[in-house]
Design an enzyme around this catalytic site. Structure first.
Site, PDB file in Angstrom:
ATOM      1  N   VAL A  64       2.269   7.455  -9.810  1.00 19.37           N
ATOM      2  CA  VAL A  64       1.150   8.154 -10.466  1.00 19.37           C
ATOM      3  C   VAL A  64       0.726   9.419  -9.725  1.00 19.37           C
ATOM      4  CG1 VAL A  64       0.246   6.051 -11.548  1.00 19.37           C
ATOM      5  CG2 VAL A  64      -0.658   6.766  -9.309  1.00 19.37           C
ATOM      6  N   SER A 144     -14.441  -0.596  -8.210  1.00 18.62           N
ATOM      7  CA  SER A 144     -14.591  -1.561  -7.112  1.00 18.62           C
ATOM      8  C   SER A 144     -16.075  -1.724  -6.823  1.00 18.62           C
ATOM      9  CB  SER A 144     -13.882  -1.000  -5.877  1.00 18.62           C
ATOM     10  OG  SER A 144     -14.224  -1.718  -4.715  1.00 18.62           O
ATOM     11  N   TYR A 159     -11.209   5.012   0.793  1.00 22.21           N
ATOM     12  CA  TYR A 159     -11.197   4.078  -0.342  1.00 22.21           C
ATOM     13  C   TYR A 159     -12.545   4.116  -1.066  1.00 22.21           C
ATOM     14  CZ  TYR A 159     -10.273  -0.165  -3.045  1.00 22.21           C
ATOM     15  OH  TYR A 159     -10.090  -1.067  -4.082  1.00 22.21           O
ATOM     16  N   ALA A 161     -14.715   6.553  -1.072  1.00 29.83           N
ATOM     17  CA  ALA A 161     -14.847   7.843  -1.767  1.00 29.83           C
ATOM     18  C   ALA A 161     -14.005   7.842  -3.045  1.00 29.83           C
ATOM     19  CB  ALA A 161     -14.415   8.976  -0.842  1.00 29.83           C
ATOM     20  N   SER A 162     -12.792   7.295  -2.975  1.00 29.63           N
ATOM     21  CA  SER A 162     -11.919   7.306  -4.162  1.00 29.63           C
ATOM     22  C   SER A 162     -12.520   6.472  -5.287  1.00 29.63           C
ATOM     23  CB  SER A 162     -10.514   6.800  -3.810  1.00 29.63           C
ATOM     24  OG  SER A 162     -10.479   5.396  -3.648  1.00 29.63           O
ATOM     25  N   ILE A 192     -10.493  -9.807  -4.632  1.00 30.75           N
ATOM     26  CA  ILE A 192      -9.563 -10.517  -5.508  1.00 30.75           C
ATOM     27  C   ILE A 192      -8.294 -10.796  -4.698  1.00 30.75           C
ATOM     28  CG2 ILE A 192      -8.327 -10.441  -7.721  1.00 30.75           C
ATOM     29  CD1 ILE A 192     -11.373 -10.154  -8.060  1.00 30.75           C
TER      30      ILE A 192
HETATM   31  N1  NAD Z   1      -7.644  -6.895  -4.766  1.00 28.28           N
HETATM   32  C1  NAD Z   1      -8.904  -6.553  -4.613  1.00 28.28           C
HETATM   33  O1  NAD Z   1      -9.675  -7.209  -3.893  1.00 28.28           O
HETATM   34  C2  NAD Z   1      -9.453  -5.363  -5.344  1.00 28.28           C
HETATM   35  C3  NAD Z   1     -10.848  -5.181  -5.367  1.00 28.28           C
HETATM   36  C4  NAD Z   1     -11.363  -4.076  -6.025  1.00 28.28           C
HETATM   37  C5  NAD Z   1     -10.532  -3.186  -6.650  1.00 28.28           C
HETATM   38  N2  NAD Z   1      -9.193  -3.388  -6.606  1.00 28.28           N
HETATM   39  C6  NAD Z   1      -8.353  -2.399  -7.268  1.00 28.28           C
HETATM   40  O2  NAD Z   1      -7.527  -3.032  -8.208  1.00 28.28           O
HETATM   41  C7  NAD Z   1      -6.348  -2.264  -8.394  1.00 28.28           C
HETATM   42  C8  NAD Z   1      -5.120  -3.150  -8.282  1.00 28.28           C
HETATM   43  O3  NAD Z   1      -5.086  -3.697  -6.996  1.00 28.28           O
HETATM   44  P1  NAD Z   1      -4.375  -5.085  -6.642  1.00 28.28           P
HETATM   45  O4  NAD Z   1      -5.301  -5.810  -5.750  1.00 28.28           O
HETATM   46  O5  NAD Z   1      -3.868  -5.739  -7.867  1.00 28.28           O
HETATM   47  O6  NAD Z   1      -3.190  -4.532  -5.724  1.00 28.28           O
HETATM   48  P2  NAD Z   1      -1.618  -4.850  -5.681  1.00 28.28           P
HETATM   49  O7  NAD Z   1      -1.159  -4.254  -4.413  1.00 28.28           O
HETATM   50  O8  NAD Z   1      -1.366  -6.291  -5.950  1.00 28.28           O
HETATM   51  O9  NAD Z   1      -1.050  -4.019  -6.912  1.00 28.28           O
HETATM   52  C9  NAD Z   1      -1.089  -2.622  -6.942  1.00 28.28           C
HETATM   53  C10 NAD Z   1       0.116  -2.127  -7.712  1.00 28.28           C
HETATM   54  O10 NAD Z   1       0.035  -0.692  -7.750  1.00 28.28           O
HETATM   55  C11 NAD Z   1       1.332  -0.189  -7.525  1.00 28.28           C
HETATM   56  N3  NAD Z   1       1.262   1.166  -6.994  1.00 28.28           N
HETATM   57  C12 NAD Z   1       0.925   1.553  -5.739  1.00 28.28           C
HETATM   58  N4  NAD Z   1       1.064   2.875  -5.602  1.00 28.28           N
HETATM   59  C13 NAD Z   1       1.490   3.344  -6.801  1.00 28.28           C
HETATM   60  C14 NAD Z   1       1.826   4.626  -7.286  1.00 28.28           C
HETATM   61  N5  NAD Z   1       1.757   5.710  -6.504  1.00 28.28           N
HETATM   62  N6  NAD Z   1       2.221   4.756  -8.572  1.00 28.28           N
HETATM   63  C15 NAD Z   1       2.307   3.672  -9.369  1.00 28.28           C
HETATM   64  N7  NAD Z   1       2.031   2.420  -8.956  1.00 28.28           N
HETATM   65  C16 NAD Z   1       1.611   2.261  -7.694  1.00 28.28           C
HETATM   66  C17 NAD Z   1       1.978  -1.149  -6.544  1.00 28.28           C
HETATM   67  O11 NAD Z   1       3.387  -1.039  -6.546  1.00 28.28           O
HETATM   68  C18 NAD Z   1       1.454  -2.482  -7.059  1.00 28.28           C
HETATM   69  O12 NAD Z   1       2.322  -3.038  -8.014  1.00 28.28           O
HETATM   70  C19 NAD Z   1      -6.411  -1.139  -7.353  1.00 28.28           C
HETATM   71  O13 NAD Z   1      -6.908   0.035  -7.964  1.00 28.28           O
HETATM   72  C20 NAD Z   1      -7.406  -1.663  -6.350  1.00 28.28           C
HETATM   73  O14 NAD Z   1      -8.048  -0.630  -5.647  1.00 28.28           O
HETATM   74  C21 NAD Z   1      -8.622  -4.442  -5.968  1.00 28.28           C
END
Ligand code: NAD
Length: 255
Positions: A64, A144, A159, A161-162, A192
């Site tokens: 992305v 988040s 993170y 800030a993003s 999560i």
């Molecule tokens: N897990 C948590 O506690 C939590 C909490 C709040 C928010 N989030 C957000 O949820 C979203 C998903 O996180 P997750 O916990 O499922 O993580 P994860 O690591 O299990 O999955 C993230 C996915 O994004 C893909 N990815 C990474 N960089 C990429 C890129 N440049 N282009 C395309 N794909 C890319 C990875 O290959 C992976 O499959 C994220 O935005 C994260 O910030 C997660």
């Protein structure tokens, strides 16, 4: 009728964790899902699982952060799959270097996290804007708790800030695209259990405890806990909801 019948839904970062669960959940509700991930193999495996269960799914490799690739994949999807009506901007990373840590690490965190979490959200949304407007589509951005606060557990300011940026972007687009019938909302997950934080959970149980002690529901979430809010925001169930964030954090932000 299934909630997402006749919809084509693109989910970024859907080879793993939350994005993968959302893709499976959307397919169960009748959407044709398009899985995008920099990890092509993981996206293809999730796609196979959806098809094996009788769902409709395609996958494409996409980083992305690469704006031209986002535009190219949007064109391929328009040609091969059809008009996208749902976009979930989920791809994201996190790192835990404090701002006062090693300067090079801090700079790299800032650049990488912004490139994926915030610029990536811009790149993909911009690439799919035309079909989303034409279909009166729905955009669901993954924010988040850190769209509001910097959590007390050590974490990187990049993170925070993003994810503040993701929420601001959500509100700005909701305001601008409402007249086109496009709804733009966010989800705010708490902790999560996904590969994103697997090593922290494995090596730092005290940190997890601090987090859970602050969570009224008293547990970490599972990727499946995000599917309900994601279905709500993508479906007609939320027909008068835009510019909002649905917190799915076990109550973390309320106390
Ligand atoms: N897990 C948590 O506690 C939590 C909490 C709040 C928010 N989030 C957000 O949820 C979203 C998903 O996180 P997750 O916990 O499922 O993580 P994860 O690591 O299990 O999955 C993230 C996915 O994004 C893909 N990815 C990474 N960089 C990429 C890129 N440049 N282009 C395309 N794909 C890319 C990875 O290959 C992976 O499959 C994220 O935005 C994260 O910030 C997660």
């Amino acid at each position: 009728m299934p909630l997402l019948q006749n919809h084509i839904a693109v989910i970024t970062g859907s080879g793993s964790g939350i994005g993968r669960a959302i893709a499976l959940g959307y397919a169960r509700e009748g959407a044709q899902v398009v899985l995008l991930d920099v990890n092509e193999k993981a996206a293809a495996e999730a796609t196979r699982e959806i098809r094996d269960a009788g769902g409709k799914a395609e996958s494409f490799a996409l980083d992305v952060t690469k704006r031209e690739d986002c535009i190219a994949v949007a064109k391929r999807i328009a040609d091969k799959v059809g008009r996208v009506s749902i976009l979930v901007n989920n791809a994201g990373i996190n790192r835990r270097n404090a701002f006062t840590a090693d300067a090079e690490a801090v700079l790299k965190d800032w650049q990488d996290i912004m490139a994926i979490n915030l610029n990536g959200t811009f790149n993909v949304t911009h690439a799919f804007l035309a079909p989303l407007r034409a279909s009166k589509g729905r955009i669901v951005n993954i924010g988040s708790i850190q769209s509001f606060v910097h959590v007390r557990t050590p974490n990187s300011p990049a993170y925070t800030a993003s994810k503040h940026g993701v929420l601001g972007f959500t509100k700005a687009l909701a305001a601008e695209l409402g007249k086109d019938g496009v709804r733009v909302n966010a989800i705010g997950p708490g902790l999560i259990e996904t590969p994103l934080n697997a090593s922290v959970r494995a090596t730092n149980p005290e940190l997890v405890k601090i987090f859970i002690d602050h969570t009224p529901l008293g547990r970490a979430g599972k990727p499946e806990d995000i599917v309900g809010p994601a279905l709500f925001l993508a479906s007609d169930l939320s027909s008068y909801v835009t510019g909002s964030i649905v917190m799915a954090d076990g109550g973390y932000r309320t106390i």
